[in-house]
Design a protein around this motif. Structure first.
Motif, PDB file in Angstrom:
ATOM      1  N   TRP A 218     -14.055 -15.641 -23.260  1.00  0.00           N
ATOM      2  CA  TRP A 218     -14.406 -15.063 -21.972  1.00  0.00           C
ATOM      3  C   TRP A 218     -13.455 -13.938 -21.574  1.00  0.00           C
ATOM      4  CZ3 TRP A 218     -12.029 -14.947 -17.091  1.00  0.00           C
ATOM      5  CH2 TRP A 218     -12.851 -14.524 -16.042  1.00  0.00           C
ATOM      6  N   VAL A 219     -12.153 -14.169 -21.772  1.00  0.00           N
ATOM      7  CA  VAL A 219     -11.172 -13.145 -21.417  1.00  0.00           C
ATOM      8  C   VAL A 219     -11.338 -11.912 -22.296  1.00  0.00           C
ATOM      9  CG1 VAL A 219      -8.702 -12.583 -21.431  1.00  0.00           C
ATOM     10  CG2 VAL A 219      -9.488 -14.754 -20.455  1.00  0.00           C
ATOM     11  N   GLU A 220     -11.529 -12.105 -23.598  1.00  0.00           N
ATOM     12  CA  GLU A 220     -11.675 -10.960 -24.498  1.00  0.00           C
ATOM     13  C   GLU A 220     -12.921 -10.141 -24.166  1.00  0.00           C
ATOM     14  OE1 GLU A 220      -9.353  -9.976 -27.155  1.00  0.00           O
ATOM     15  OE2 GLU A 220      -8.353 -11.156 -25.601  1.00  0.00           O
ATOM     16  N   LYS A 221     -13.956 -10.786 -23.678  1.00  0.00           N
ATOM     17  CA  LYS A 221     -15.187 -10.084 -23.284  1.00  0.00           C
ATOM     18  C   LYS A 221     -15.045  -9.429 -21.912  1.00  0.00           C
ATOM     19  CE  LYS A 221     -20.126 -10.822 -22.420  1.00  0.00           C
ATOM     20  NZ  LYS A 221     -21.240 -11.822 -22.417  1.00  0.00           N
ATOM     21  N   SER A 222     -14.403 -10.130 -20.985  1.00  0.00           N
ATOM     22  CA  SER A 222     -14.345  -9.664 -19.593  1.00  0.00           C
ATOM     23  C   SER A 222     -13.225  -8.667 -19.332  1.00  0.00           C
ATOM     24  CB  SER A 222     -14.181 -10.862 -18.649  1.00  0.00           C
ATOM     25  OG  SER A 222     -15.223 -11.802 -18.821  1.00  0.00           O
ATOM     26  N   TYR A 223     -12.137  -8.736 -20.125  1.00  0.00           N
ATOM     27  CA  TYR A 223     -10.967  -7.899 -19.852  1.00  0.00           C
ATOM     28  C   TYR A 223     -10.540  -7.124 -21.096  1.00  0.00           C
ATOM     29  CZ  TYR A 223     -10.568 -10.727 -15.618  1.00  0.00           C
ATOM     30  OH  TYR A 223     -10.808 -11.348 -14.426  1.00  0.00           O
ATOM     31  N   SER A 224     -11.493  -6.676 -21.870  1.00  0.00           N
ATOM     32  CA  SER A 224     -11.187  -6.013 -23.141  1.00  0.00           C
ATOM     33  C   SER A 224     -10.402  -4.719 -22.957  1.00  0.00           C
ATOM     34  CB  SER A 224     -12.479  -5.731 -23.913  1.00  0.00           C
ATOM     35  OG  SER A 224     -13.334  -4.888 -23.158  1.00  0.00           O
ATOM     36  N   GLU A 225     -10.504  -4.107 -21.777  1.00  0.00           N
ATOM     37  CA  GLU A 225      -9.797  -2.849 -21.532  1.00  0.00           C
ATOM     38  C   GLU A 225      -8.430  -3.060 -20.893  1.00  0.00           C
ATOM     39  OE1 GLU A 225     -11.100  -0.041 -22.704  1.00  0.00           O
ATOM     40  OE2 GLU A 225     -12.764  -1.291 -23.435  1.00  0.00           O
ATOM     41  N   SER A 226      -8.075  -4.290 -20.593  1.00  0.00           N
ATOM     42  CA  SER A 226      -6.815  -4.569 -19.908  1.00  0.00           C
ATOM     43  C   SER A 226      -5.698  -4.887 -20.895  1.00  0.00           C
ATOM     44  CB  SER A 226      -6.981  -5.751 -18.946  1.00  0.00           C
ATOM     45  OG  SER A 226      -7.951  -5.485 -17.963  1.00  0.00           O
ATOM     46  N   SER A 227      -4.488  -4.477 -20.549  1.00  0.00           N
ATOM     47  CA  SER A 227      -3.310  -4.914 -21.290  1.00  0.00           C
ATOM     48  C   SER A 227      -3.059  -6.368 -20.918  1.00  0.00           C
ATOM     49  CB  SER A 227      -2.107  -4.050 -20.918  1.00  0.00           C
ATOM     50  OG  SER A 227      -0.921  -4.583 -21.471  1.00  0.00           O
TER      51      SER A 227
END
Length: 340
Positions: A218-227
């Protein structure tokens, strides 16, 4: 183990972090949480990692990740590291997740229904009868489970929610420390409201009841552009079934190793020290196919041991923590300073 050892060419370092009074420390002797200084968890958690906060502070700075966009704890527990990093301004947002329904309910209510939980805590009768009632039936709604989680955590031996742990003071309440000795209502409410403010401002971005694999997806999909940086603190390898309601078996430990050694996003993992874990992560890393980057290449995970010193008024006991990370730099200077 010597101060410097090797594991297939990977160095291990010893780190000693004195913690001061750890068990049954009077609240008046603790540093009070403030918005701009620090924030203590309302939960007392077995294996809690607040003592690793200095390591994470320096780790972020050393790897040029401060302030960090997103810090993720898939095994939230007491969330001690996340709360400190938020309060210190070292991370912008955190994602919390825990598969235990009581722990998830607590964090959900603390973040998004803060005053409701505050009201329940203020009205609580901290008695042995209430402890037995909640132990027998923690409830069905998020509100009921959140209250039961916090009450049982603050009134059970070492904060253990697992059914084998008894109440502080024992069933006969003949101990010097009674069942309410950790239930400081004013301080608990203060901490809850600080957490509620963080959630209201969006700095606690999500609280999820998902296992580690679903959380990472979920995190990799939802926050892929975040450091982002993951901190994995799974159930203990040894005696986990005695401490946690959602313990790990051999297969769960192996699945976690496979997940992490194939994950390109920066991560840190902490475990109770066992040779089986070292062997597991060494073999898992060799099987992973990762591109070379600023992270450690596949087959060469960084392993470090951390000697944690738990103290109370009567004794000191040490525990060796295994730290594994795919970051290429760790704060060696803090390790050296801590050993002097």
């Amino acid at each position: 183990m010597s101060d410097t050892a090797s594991l297939q060419g990977v160095s291990e370092a010893q780190l000693l972090i004195p913690l001061g009074d750890y068990h049954l420390q009077p609240i008046a002797h603790q540093k009070r949480a403030t918005r701009n200084a620090d924030l203590w968890s309302p939960l007392r958690y077995p294996g809690g990692k607040r003592q690793l906060v200095p390591f994470f502070v320096d780790l972020l700075k050393l790897n040029d990740k401060s302030p960090l966009d997103l810090f993720v704890e898939p095994f939230t527990g007491g969330a001690a590291v996340s709360l400190h990093l938020l309060a210190a301004g070292l991370v912008e947002r955190v994602v919390l997740a825990d598969l235990d329904p009581l722990v998830h309910a607590f964090w959900h209510q603390a973040c998004f229904n803060t005053e409701q939980l505050v009201s329940d805590i203020q009205a609580a009768e901290v008695t042995l009868q209430e402890w037995h009632r909640l132990r027998a039936d923690p409830g069905k709604t998020l509100r009921e489970k959140a209250y039961a989680c916090l009450f049982l955590n603050r009134t059970s031996y070492s904060g253990i929610l697992q059914g084998r742990a008894g109440p502080i003071g024992g069933q006969k309440q003949q101990s010097k420390y009674k069942i309410d000795c950790r239930f400081y209502k004013d301080e608990i409410v203060f901490r809850l409201r600080q957490i509620g403010e963080l959630a209201a401002s969006g700095r606690i971005a999500a609280v999820r009841r998902t296992d580690v694999h679903a959380t990472v997806r979920w995190v990799e999909k939802s926050y892929s552009e975040s450091s982002r940086l993951y901190y994995f603190d799974p159930p203990f390898w040894d005696k986990g079934e005695r401490l946690y309601r959602k313990a790990f078996g051999q297969k769960e430990h192996e699945r976690l190793a496979k997940l992490l050694t194939g994950l390109h996003t920066p991560w840190v993992l902490s475990y109770d020290y066992h040779q089986e874990i070292i062997d597991l992560y060494r073999s898992s890393a060799q099987e992973a196919n990762q591109d070379e980057s600023d992270l450690v290449p596949a087959g060469s995970p960084r392993l470090h041991t951390t000697d944690l010193l738990y103290c109370n008024r009567h004794e000191k006991r040490g525990a060796t923590e295994l730290i594994i990370t795919n970051l290429s730099k760790v704060p060696e200077e803090r390790i050296n300073d801590a050993r002097r």
